[in-house]
Design a protein around this motif. Structure first.
Motif, PDB file in Angstrom:
ATOM      1  N   PHE A 117       0.760  -1.258  -0.156  1.00 16.34           N
ATOM      2  CA  PHE A 117      -0.136  -0.033   0.016  1.00 16.34           C
ATOM      3  C   PHE A 117       0.654   1.139   0.183  1.00 16.34           C
ATOM      4  O   PHE A 117       1.911   1.234   0.738  1.00 16.34           O
ATOM      5  CB  PHE A 117      -0.795   0.014   1.205  1.00 16.34           C
ATOM      6  N   VAL A 118       0.422   2.158  -0.808  1.00 14.22           N
ATOM      7  CA  VAL A 118       1.281   3.445  -1.017  1.00 14.22           C
ATOM      8  C   VAL A 118       0.378   4.561  -0.595  1.00 14.22           C
ATOM      9  O   VAL A 118      -0.833   4.452  -0.828  1.00 14.22           O
ATOM     10  CB  VAL A 118       1.547   3.740  -2.550  1.00 14.22           C
ATOM     11  N   TYR A 243       6.632   2.288 -10.644  1.00 17.14           N
ATOM     12  CA  TYR A 243       6.593   2.377  -9.028  1.00 17.14           C
ATOM     13  C   TYR A 243       5.591   1.490  -8.395  1.00 17.14           C
ATOM     14  O   TYR A 243       5.739   0.632  -7.668  1.00 17.14           O
ATOM     15  CB  TYR A 243       6.644   3.626  -8.493  1.00 17.14           C
ATOM     16  N   LEU A 244       4.446   1.439  -9.121  1.00 14.83           N
ATOM     17  CA  LEU A 244       3.122   0.586  -8.650  1.00 14.83           C
ATOM     18  C   LEU A 244       3.421  -0.815  -8.986  1.00 14.83           C
ATOM     19  O   LEU A 244       3.091  -1.757  -8.142  1.00 14.83           O
ATOM     20  CB  LEU A 244       1.797   1.218  -9.025  1.00 14.83           C
ATOM     21  N   LEU A 250      -1.988   2.656  -4.787  1.00 17.94           N
ATOM     22  CA  LEU A 250      -2.184   4.034  -4.051  1.00 17.94           C
ATOM     23  C   LEU A 250      -3.348   4.201  -3.450  1.00 17.94           C
ATOM     24  O   LEU A 250      -4.408   4.170  -4.015  1.00 17.94           O
ATOM     25  CB  LEU A 250      -1.706   5.214  -5.213  1.00 17.94           C
ATOM     26  N   VAL A 251      -3.557   4.434  -2.003  1.00 11.48           N
ATOM     27  CA  VAL A 251      -4.619   4.989  -1.180  1.00 11.48           C
ATOM     28  C   VAL A 251      -4.699   6.487  -1.571  1.00 11.48           C
ATOM     29  O   VAL A 251      -3.922   7.184  -0.844  1.00 11.48           O
ATOM     30  CB  VAL A 251      -4.737   4.147  -0.265  1.00 11.48           C
ATOM     31  N   TYR A 252      -5.828   7.051  -2.063  1.00 12.95           N
ATOM     32  CA  TYR A 252      -5.865   8.403  -2.194  1.00 12.95           C
ATOM     33  C   TYR A 252      -7.265   8.983  -2.303  1.00 12.95           C
ATOM     34  O   TYR A 252      -8.048   8.203  -2.477  1.00 12.95           O
ATOM     35  CB  TYR A 252      -5.153   8.710  -3.714  1.00 12.95           C
ATOM     36  N   PRO A 253      -7.332  10.210  -1.682  1.00 13.25           N
ATOM     37  CA  PRO A 253      -8.906  10.805  -1.600  1.00 13.25           C
ATOM     38  C   PRO A 253      -9.362  10.950  -3.164  1.00 13.25           C
ATOM     39  O   PRO A 253      -8.766  11.066  -4.040  1.00 13.25           O
ATOM     40  CB  PRO A 253      -8.405  12.039  -1.085  1.00 13.25           C
ATOM     41  N   ILE A 254     -10.496  11.048  -3.024  1.00 13.60           N
ATOM     42  CA  ILE A 254     -11.347  11.297  -4.290  1.00 13.60           C
ATOM     43  C   ILE A 254     -11.610  12.588  -4.323  1.00 13.60           C
ATOM     44  O   ILE A 254     -11.563  13.159  -5.409  1.00 13.60           O
ATOM     45  CB  ILE A 254     -12.634  10.490  -4.287  1.00 13.60           C
ATOM     46  N   ILE A 303      -8.577   3.815  -4.882  1.00  8.76           N
ATOM     47  CA  ILE A 303      -7.545   2.850  -4.952  1.00  8.76           C
ATOM     48  C   ILE A 303      -7.179   3.101  -6.556  1.00  8.76           C
ATOM     49  O   ILE A 303      -7.667   3.132  -7.393  1.00  8.76           O
ATOM     50  CB  ILE A 303      -7.983   1.413  -5.074  1.00  8.76           C
ATOM     51  N   ILE A 304      -5.648   3.460  -6.723  1.00 13.10           N
ATOM     52  CA  ILE A 304      -5.151   3.486  -7.796  1.00 13.10           C
ATOM     53  C   ILE A 304      -4.034   2.459  -8.017  1.00 13.10           C
ATOM     54  O   ILE A 304      -3.087   2.094  -7.309  1.00 13.10           O
ATOM     55  CB  ILE A 304      -4.488   4.858  -8.017  1.00 13.10           C
ATOM     56  N   SER A 305      -4.118   1.458  -9.166  1.00 14.83           N
ATOM     57  CA  SER A 305      -3.104   0.633  -9.464  1.00 14.83           C
ATOM     58  C   SER A 305      -2.499   0.985 -10.730  1.00 14.83           C
ATOM     59  O   SER A 305      -2.608   1.976 -11.638  1.00 14.83           O
ATOM     60  CB  SER A 305      -3.645  -0.879  -9.441  1.00 14.83           C
TER      61      SER A 305
END
Length: 332
Positions: A117-118, A243-244, A250-254, A303-305
């Motif tokens: 998790f990033v 990197y991913l 990547l856990v990121y706000p919407i 979530i971004i991959s």
């Protein structure tokens, strides 16, 4: 629209199109799931107002950042609907030539303990509102949970997506073919002064984000750093994708705040770019409901991959669904 009807249990599944967060942001504000697929994996065929006989000539230049995607009340339904929607259809040339449109097994390949998790502790984006504490706290809760479970935790700099709006706007106009203002107004001239004056009272002909996009696009091609932004976008895409890799998300706000009041978006029109940057970069992004904000409105995270790793998003969404149960509507 679709997100509201799902949250109100008026429908079982929904389909939207995401130009700059148009699936993920409504899903977040309604407590449901939404997925923006890897770019060019779902055909735009039939997307209003492009008909099949115009698809091959207009798909890329008219919608350079837009892609259809599923909306649902569960992570499993999201994956199933995406599996139906994705892949070549012999009409949309972008999907026909995409290296990511082949067949996949939506929930296989990586074990839960192998997922890394990033996080970006406090995202900094030009023109975007600061991320509210309750959202940052939820992201930290997620980090602490997976850290306690033994998953690897990583961090990216706060300014990784600093120029999100520049990236989104420049990419949206990258092909320099269709003028968004003309397309928006169907060939009629837009009086921006009149429209912006009417916007605070909800009387504008067009939505505030659409007006701002059309207005800024008029000047975008004349900006001296346009070529720099295009090069920066390609570099950022390549670096983040590498990197991913195959097992990081990547856990990121919407969105940086809770759901804004009607017509209040004109005060902070660039907040959408927290989601919109991933349209320009092409990464799969999945909105996952996280419960209620302090004001009592639903909110979520995304979530971004890496490119083509949509299956990993669904796997993580399923894990989150089992652990956090953030959806407003439970079950199917």
């Amino acid at each position: 629209g679709e997100a509201v009807s799902l949250s109100a249990q008026m429908s079982l599944i929904g389909i939207g199109s995401d130009l700059g967060g148009s699936i993920r942001i409504p899903a977040s504000f309604c407590g449901v799931y939404g997925h923006k697929p890897t770019f060019a994996t779902v055909p735009l065929t039939g997307h209003y107002p492009i008909t099949k006989n115009r698809q091959q000539n207009h798909a890329l230049r008219t919608y350079p950042t837009t892609i259809p995607g599923p909306i649902s009340r569960s992570a499993s339904d999201l994956a199933e609907l995406y599996s139906i929607m994705r892949g070549p259809d012999s009409f949309d040339p972008r999907v026909e030539s995409s290296p990511f449109s082949g067949s996949i097994n939506l929930f296989s390949g990586i074990e839960e303990h192998e997922i890394e998790f990033v996080f970006i502790e406090n995202p900094k984006i030009h023109g975007c509102s600061p991320t509210e504490d309750f959202i940052l706290n939820k992201v930290n809760d997620i980090r602490r949970y997976f850290e306690s479970m033994g998953n690897s935790i990583h961090y990216l700099p706060n300014d990784t997506f600093l120029r999100s709006f520049d990236i989104w706007l420049t990419h949206a106009d990258e092909n320099k073919v269709d003028n968004f203002a003309n397309y928006l107004s169907q060939g009629n001239n837009i009086s921006f002064t009149k429209e912006f004056l009417k916007a605070p009272w909800g009387k504008a002909t067009y939505s505030t984000p659409a007006l701002i996009t059309a207005f800024l696009q008029k000047f975008n091609q004349e900006l001296p750093d346009r070529d720099f932004i295009l090069a920066h976008t390609e570099e950022l895409r390549s670096k983040v994708n590498s990197y991913l890799g195959k097992n990081k998300v990547l856990v990121y706000p919407i969105f940086p705040t809770d759901a804004p009041l009607l017509n209040s978006g004109i005060k902070r029109p660039l907040d959408f770019c927290m989601s919109g940057v991933f349209n320009a970069l092409g990464f799969p992004a999945t909105a996952i409901p996280m419960g209620l904000s302090p004001s009592g409105t639903p909110f979520g995270i995304q979530i971004i991959s890496a490119l083509g790793h949509d299956f990993l998003n669904f796997k993580v969404a399923k894990i989150f669904e089992n652990i956090f149960s953030g959806g407003i509507v439970t079950g199917k």
